[in-house]
Design a protein around this motif. Structure first.
Motif, PDB file in Angstrom:
ATOM      1  N   PHE A  10       0.831  -1.199   0.000  1.00  0.00           N
ATOM      2  CA  PHE A  10       0.000   0.000   0.000  1.00  0.00           C
ATOM      3  C   PHE A  10       0.865   1.248   0.000  1.00  0.00           C
ATOM      4  CE2 PHE A  10      -2.479  -3.378   1.837  1.00  0.00           C
ATOM      5  CZ  PHE A  10      -3.748  -3.197   1.306  1.00  0.00           C
ATOM      6  N   THR A  11       0.364   2.293  -0.634  1.00  0.00           N
ATOM      7  CA  THR A  11       0.988   3.617  -0.582  1.00  0.00           C
ATOM      8  C   THR A  11      -0.080   4.573  -0.059  1.00  0.00           C
ATOM      9  OG1 THR A  11       0.312   4.276  -2.810  1.00  0.00           O
ATOM     10  CG2 THR A  11       2.395   3.050  -2.614  1.00  0.00           C
ATOM     11  N   ASP A  12       0.140   5.868  -0.204  1.00  0.00           N
ATOM     12  CA  ASP A  12      -0.877   6.829   0.224  1.00  0.00           C
ATOM     13  C   ASP A  12      -1.898   7.097  -0.896  1.00  0.00           C
ATOM     14  OD1 ASP A  12       0.808   8.223  -1.443  1.00  0.00           O
ATOM     15  OD2 ASP A  12       1.174   9.878  -0.057  1.00  0.00           O
ATOM     16  N   PHE A  47      -3.659   0.010  -4.818  1.00  0.00           N
ATOM     17  CA  PHE A  47      -2.613  -0.719  -4.122  1.00  0.00           C
ATOM     18  C   PHE A  47      -2.170  -1.864  -5.032  1.00  0.00           C
ATOM     19  CE2 PHE A  47      -6.553  -2.719  -2.803  1.00  0.00           C
ATOM     20  CZ  PHE A  47      -6.271  -4.070  -2.725  1.00  0.00           C
ATOM     21  N   ASP A  87      -7.458   5.538   1.481  1.00  0.00           N
ATOM     22  CA  ASP A  87      -6.951   4.681   2.548  1.00  0.00           C
ATOM     23  C   ASP A  87      -7.473   3.246   2.416  1.00  0.00           C
ATOM     24  OD1 ASP A  87      -5.614   3.778   4.825  1.00  0.00           O
ATOM     25  OD2 ASP A  87      -7.149   4.545   6.199  1.00  0.00           O
ATOM     26  N   HIS A 109      -5.907   0.454   2.699  1.00  0.00           N
ATOM     27  CA  HIS A 109      -5.410  -0.410   3.770  1.00  0.00           C
ATOM     28  C   HIS A 109      -6.266  -0.243   5.022  1.00  0.00           C
ATOM     29  CE1 HIS A 109      -2.925  -1.703   7.174  1.00  0.00           C
ATOM     30  NE2 HIS A 109      -2.519  -2.636   6.331  1.00  0.00           N
ATOM     31  N   PRO A 139       0.519   2.166   4.434  1.00  0.00           N
ATOM     32  CA  PRO A 139       1.494   3.030   3.764  1.00  0.00           C
ATOM     33  C   PRO A 139       2.570   3.504   4.729  1.00  0.00           C
ATOM     34  CG  PRO A 139      -0.748   3.893   3.490  1.00  0.00           C
ATOM     35  CD  PRO A 139      -0.830   2.721   4.388  1.00  0.00           C
ATOM     36  N   SER A 140       3.802   3.626   4.217  1.00  0.00           N
ATOM     37  CA  SER A 140       4.877   4.097   5.096  1.00  0.00           C
ATOM     38  C   SER A 140       5.167   5.553   4.855  1.00  0.00           C
ATOM     39  CB  SER A 140       6.133   3.288   4.889  1.00  0.00           C
ATOM     40  OG  SER A 140       6.319   2.885   3.581  1.00  0.00           O
TER      41      SER A 140
END
Length: 154
Positions: A87-89, A93, A134, A136, A153-154
């Motif tokens: 996942f990202t922002d 995904f 979002d 995730h 997301p990181s």
């Protein structure tokens, strides 16, 4: 599983005779089906069956898929198909799959990567008919086993 590593899920299947093409190996379209099977089993294991997602007004949709073919598969081969989510922002995904032959049709051990698939996915709000922000977080809130989704997301 560390926060940096995606959750990895694995299913095992055998190659069936009706999946062969005229050249005697697995038809190219079947590799996509193998990846789809791994995706759906990964989500189901996390507690995100179609019914469970529907209870939250969600569904998971495939936006694009690419398969890189590495080795032929034949009838009777035993396969492991892994699945990892990232996942990202952003709304989409990624789910990645490796299709690995773990035994040939005679049962001899093998360890050949037959294909790699990368799929761009989205979580769709079934009422608004739009991808949710979002993904995730929305999936984790609906999941019985959110750890199987991997980190957000990181």
């Amino acid at each position: 599983m560390s926060a940096e590593q995606p959750a990895r899920y694995v299913v095992r299947i055998g190659v069936r005779s009706y999946e062969m093409d005229v050249n005697g190996h697995v038809n190219h379209a079947v590799y996509h089906q193998y990846a789809e099977h791994a995706r759906m089993e990964h989500l189901r294991a996390a507690g995100l069956s179609q019914h469970a997602l529907g209870d939250h007004g969600l569904t998971v949709v495939l936006l694009s898929t690419t398969v890189h073919f590495r080795a032929e598969l034949r009838h009777g081969d035993e396969l492991e198909i892994d699945s990892e989510m990232a996942f990202t922002d952003r709304k989409p995904f990624t789910m990645r799959h490796r299709i690995v032959r773990v035994a040939d049709g005679d049962g001899a051990p093998a360890k050949d990567v037959a294909a790699e698939a990368e799929c761009t996915m989205g979580v769709l709000d079934t009422t608004a008919r739009r991808l949710v922000a979002d993904p995730h977080g929305r999936l984790a809130a609906a999941a019985a086993a959110p750890a199987l989704l991997g980190p957000g997301p990181s």
